[in-house]
Design a protein around this motif. Structure first.
Motif, PDB file in Angstrom:
ATOM      1  N   VAL A  81      40.906  44.402  51.388  1.00  0.00           N
ATOM      2  CA  VAL A  81      41.446  44.463  50.029  1.00  0.00           C
ATOM      3  C   VAL A  81      40.864  43.465  49.255  1.00  0.00           C
ATOM      4  O   VAL A  81      40.677  42.499  49.848  1.00  0.00           O
ATOM      5  N   VAL A 129      48.005  43.733  45.953  1.00  0.00           N
ATOM      6  CA  VAL A 129      46.813  44.253  46.296  1.00  0.00           C
ATOM      7  C   VAL A 129      46.137  44.710  45.043  1.00  0.00           C
ATOM      8  O   VAL A 129      46.581  45.668  44.355  1.00  0.00           O
ATOM      9  N   THR A 172      42.323  47.456  56.754  1.00  0.00           N
ATOM     10  CA  THR A 172      42.000  47.904  55.353  1.00  0.00           C
ATOM     11  C   THR A 172      41.396  46.634  54.617  1.00  0.00           C
ATOM     12  O   THR A 172      42.241  45.778  54.455  1.00  0.00           O
ATOM     13  N   SER A 208      51.263  45.838  55.912  1.00  0.00           N
ATOM     14  CA  SER A 208      50.647  46.387  54.646  1.00  0.00           C
ATOM     15  C   SER A 208      50.884  45.765  53.339  1.00  0.00           C
ATOM     16  O   SER A 208      49.910  46.193  52.582  1.00  0.00           O
ATOM     17  N   THR A 209      51.293  44.738  53.445  1.00  0.00           N
ATOM     18  CA  THR A 209      51.382  43.926  52.117  1.00  0.00           C
ATOM     19  C   THR A 209      51.235  42.427  52.553  1.00  0.00           C
ATOM     20  O   THR A 209      51.732  42.152  53.609  1.00  0.00           O
ATOM     21  N   ALA A 242      35.806  41.763  50.095  1.00  0.00           N
ATOM     22  CA  ALA A 242      37.362  41.604  50.332  1.00  0.00           C
ATOM     23  C   ALA A 242      37.354  40.243  50.381  1.00  0.00           C
ATOM     24  O   ALA A 242      36.774  39.434  50.998  1.00  0.00           O
ATOM     25  N   GLY A 297      38.152  49.804  51.418  1.00  0.00           N
ATOM     26  CA  GLY A 297      38.162  50.735  52.527  1.00  0.00           C
ATOM     27  C   GLY A 297      38.172  50.127  53.933  1.00  0.00           C
ATOM     28  O   GLY A 297      38.677  48.975  54.117  1.00  0.00           O
ATOM     29  N   GLN A 340      42.616  45.793  44.622  1.00  0.00           N
ATOM     30  CA  GLN A 340      41.690  46.892  44.916  1.00  0.00           C
ATOM     31  C   GLN A 340      41.690  47.162  46.489  1.00  0.00           C
ATOM     32  O   GLN A 340      41.682  46.232  47.064  1.00  0.00           O
ATOM     33  N   TYR A 341      41.570  48.525  46.618  1.00  0.00           N
ATOM     34  CA  TYR A 341      41.513  48.910  48.281  1.00  0.00           C
ATOM     35  C   TYR A 341      39.657  49.025  48.380  1.00  0.00           C
ATOM     36  O   TYR A 341      39.311  49.984  47.451  1.00  0.00           O
TER      37      TYR A 341
END
Length: 103
Positions: A101, A14, A99, A7-8, A74, A19, A16-17
């Protein structure tokens, strides 16, 4: 583009996310491959025919997911999940999601 199941991304916060991004592929195996794989199953060992088909499906699904993320702007995909499913005899589905990013 960095693609990871985590997740990182260490050293890259990160910013900006963007989607969810996905890729799905359904592939069929042919009669010759099925026959050769059944021989391998009988005598034991790995089925190279099916392994190559599985890798082809996974690569195609990952490429589709990456293309969708790129269209969102992204430069990375985090939290990637890969799912495999047999739809019916000879039909394999590979679905990937993550996701999109900007790091």
């Amino acid at each position: 583009m960095i693609i990871t199941t985590t997740s990182t991304i260490e050293g890259h916060p990160v910013r900006q996310y963007l989607g969810l991004t996905t890729g799905e592929v359904i592939m069929g195996a042919n009669v010759v491959r099925d026959f050769l794989a059944s021989i391998t199953d009988i005598v034991g060992g790995r089925s190279g025919a099916y392994e190559s088909k599985l890798q082809e499906a996974r690569d195609a699904a990952m490429s589709e997911m990456q293309e969708k993320a790129h269209r969102l702007g992204a430069n990375a995909i985090i939290g990637v999940d890969i799912d495999y499913e047999v739809i019916r005899d000879g039909m394999l589905m590979v679905a990937v999601s993550g996701t999109a990013v900007i790091i």
